[in-house]
Design a protein around this motif. Structure first.
Motif, PDB file in Angstrom:
ATOM      1  N   UNK A  83     -82.750  57.568   6.195  1.00  0.00           N
ATOM      2  CA  UNK A  83     -80.800  56.996   6.615  1.00  0.00           C
ATOM      3  C   UNK A  83     -79.922  58.527   6.110  1.00  0.00           C
ATOM      4  N   UNK A  84     -80.622  59.433   5.586  1.00  0.00           N
ATOM      5  CA  UNK A  84     -79.858  60.784   5.714  1.00  0.00           C
ATOM      6  C   UNK A  84     -80.931  61.280   7.316  1.00  0.00           C
ATOM      7  N   UNK A  85     -81.344  60.659   7.837  1.00  0.00           N
ATOM      8  CA  UNK A  85     -81.891  62.023   9.275  1.00  0.00           C
ATOM      9  C   UNK A  85     -81.334  60.952  10.035  1.00  0.00           C
ATOM     10  N   UNK A  86     -81.445  59.547   9.761  1.00  0.00           N
ATOM     11  CA  UNK A  86     -81.328  58.877  10.847  1.00  0.00           C
ATOM     12  C   UNK A  86     -79.316  58.976  10.957  1.00  0.00           C
ATOM     13  N   UNK A  87     -78.405  59.927   9.923  1.00  0.00           N
ATOM     14  CA  UNK A  87     -77.363  60.435   9.584  1.00  0.00           C
ATOM     15  C   UNK A  87     -77.047  61.766  10.302  1.00  0.00           C
ATOM     16  N   UNK A  88     -78.116  62.487  10.123  1.00  0.00           N
ATOM     17  CA  UNK A  88     -78.527  64.224  11.147  1.00  0.00           C
ATOM     18  C   UNK A  88     -78.504  63.887  12.673  1.00  0.00           C
ATOM     19  N   UNK A  89     -79.329  63.073  12.864  1.00  0.00           N
ATOM     20  CA  UNK A  89     -79.343  62.518  14.034  1.00  0.00           C
ATOM     21  C   UNK A  89     -78.362  62.280  14.901  1.00  0.00           C
ATOM     22  N   UNK A  90     -77.434  61.149  14.440  1.00  0.00           N
ATOM     23  CA  UNK A  90     -76.123  60.874  14.963  1.00  0.00           C
ATOM     24  C   UNK A  90     -75.124  61.645  15.054  1.00  0.00           C
ATOM     25  N   UNK A  91     -75.017  62.700  13.869  1.00  0.00           N
ATOM     26  CA  UNK A  91     -73.734  64.119  14.423  1.00  0.00           C
ATOM     27  C   UNK A  91     -74.833  64.715  15.597  1.00  0.00           C
ATOM     28  N   UNK A  92     -76.545  65.251  15.858  1.00  0.00           N
ATOM     29  CA  UNK A  92     -76.400  66.326  16.717  1.00  0.00           C
ATOM     30  C   UNK A  92     -76.488  66.012  17.738  1.00  0.00           C
ATOM     31  N   UNK A  93     -76.787  64.393  17.788  1.00  0.00           N
ATOM     32  CA  UNK A  93     -77.230  64.447  18.824  1.00  0.00           C
ATOM     33  C   UNK A  93     -77.981  63.640  19.451  1.00  0.00           C
ATOM     34  N   UNK A  94     -78.896  62.120  19.283  1.00  0.00           N
ATOM     35  CA  UNK A  94     -79.959  61.661  20.094  1.00  0.00           C
ATOM     36  C   UNK A  94     -81.383  61.836  19.377  1.00  0.00           C
ATOM     37  N   UNK A  95     -82.375  60.987  20.707  1.00  0.00           N
ATOM     38  CA  UNK A  95     -83.698  60.514  20.251  1.00  0.00           C
ATOM     39  C   UNK A  95     -84.724  61.853  20.654  1.00  0.00           C
ATOM     40  N   UNK A  96     -83.820  62.843  20.789  1.00  0.00           N
ATOM     41  CA  UNK A  96     -84.721  64.365  21.229  1.00  0.00           C
ATOM     42  C   UNK A  96     -84.507  65.150  19.202  1.00  0.00           C
ATOM     43  N   UNK A  97     -83.586  64.617  18.852  1.00  0.00           N
ATOM     44  CA  UNK A  97     -83.307  65.679  17.517  1.00  0.00           C
ATOM     45  C   UNK A  97     -84.633  64.977  16.978  1.00  0.00           C
TER      46      UNK A  97
END
Length: 255
Positions: A210-224
């Motif tokens: 869940x933390x990873x999903x949150x980081x991805x949502x903040x940094x923007x996108x599937x590439x992250x």
């Protein structure tokens, strides 16, 4: 050697000990786990014999990672050669470890055979190349889920039987059949602690995910996500393997 019965809360202690020990020597323990994964990947690509070799050596590699954890727990740095601890002992001991690995390979192969016979073709209509109807896709997904559940049910007793077995063979001089029996007995005797241990790790992985999903949502996108997912997964797997040693240490005591 005596079996020790531990309370259920010990399962959380094992997780905590694994995390604490890993971060005492993160580079050393992570490096050994990555070395193990790299060697397993290289051997597994060999046609026909690759996967059987990997499965046969799995208990030996598990013992190597446990030995590395014991080194760190004793205040020493785990050298790369520690990964091959099980294969560097006396010839009889190495023979026993390879027999144990062969038994593990046979057990896993039997599970895969049973799942393939009872679960059918997991790919199902997805592998035909034809137009896939919604009902076909739903049926394929349900079939795959059933196969995964069956695999989990069949593998659980195998995992219990081989959980402590490598350490018992290498450090306690127990024969492979007795090691498998003692491991299964110890896991069942401490089943509540093991359930807390497995459930605790599932909870930890869920929180990290869940933390990873949150980081991805903040940094923007599937590439992250693609950049972070693999190294984070390997890191969590390395910490998990670090904690395995403590399940053995607390389940058995010197006679």
């Amino acid at each position: 050697m005596q079996l020790q019965i531990v309370p259920a809360r010990t399962g959380w202690h094992w997780i905590g000990q694994g995390v604490k020990t890993f971060f005492r020597q993160p580079l050393g323990l992570a490096g050994l786990f990555f070395l193990f994964m790299m060697l397993a990947s290289l051997v597994s690509v060999l046609p026909v014999i690759g996967l059987p070799i990997v499965l046969t050596l799995m208990p030996s590699c598990t013992l190597g990672l446990m030995a590395a954890t014991r080194e760190v727990d004793a205040g020493r740095f785990p050298m790369p050669v520690t990964l091959f601890t099980a294969l560097r002992g006396p010839r009889e001991q190495v023979r026993r470890m390879l027999l144990l690995g062969g038994a593990y390979a046979v057990a896993v192969a039997a599970i895969l055979l049973v799942v393939s016979l009872l679960g059918g073709d997991i790919a199902g209509p997805l592998a035909t190349g034809d137009d896939i109807q919604p009902e076909d896709l739903q049926a394929a997904l349900m079939q795959r889920g059933s196969a995964l559940l069956l695999t989990l049910l069949l593998y659980t007793p195998v995992s219990m039987a081989f959980w402590h077995a490598p350490a018992l063979v290498h450090w306690n001089g127990v024969s492979p059949p007795k090691a498998v029996f003692f491991s299964l007995t110890a896991c069942w005797a401490n089943r509540w602690a093991m359930l807390v241990y497995v459930g605790g790790w599932a909870l930890v992985l869920a929180v990290v995910g869940n933390l990873l999903i949150g980081v991805v949502a903040m940094l923007g996108g599937a590439q992250v996500l693609q950049v972070l997912l693999l190294p984070l997964s390997l890191l969590m797997a390395a910490i998990f393997h670090t904690s395995i040693y403590f399940t053995y240490r607390d389940s058995f005591s010197a006679d």
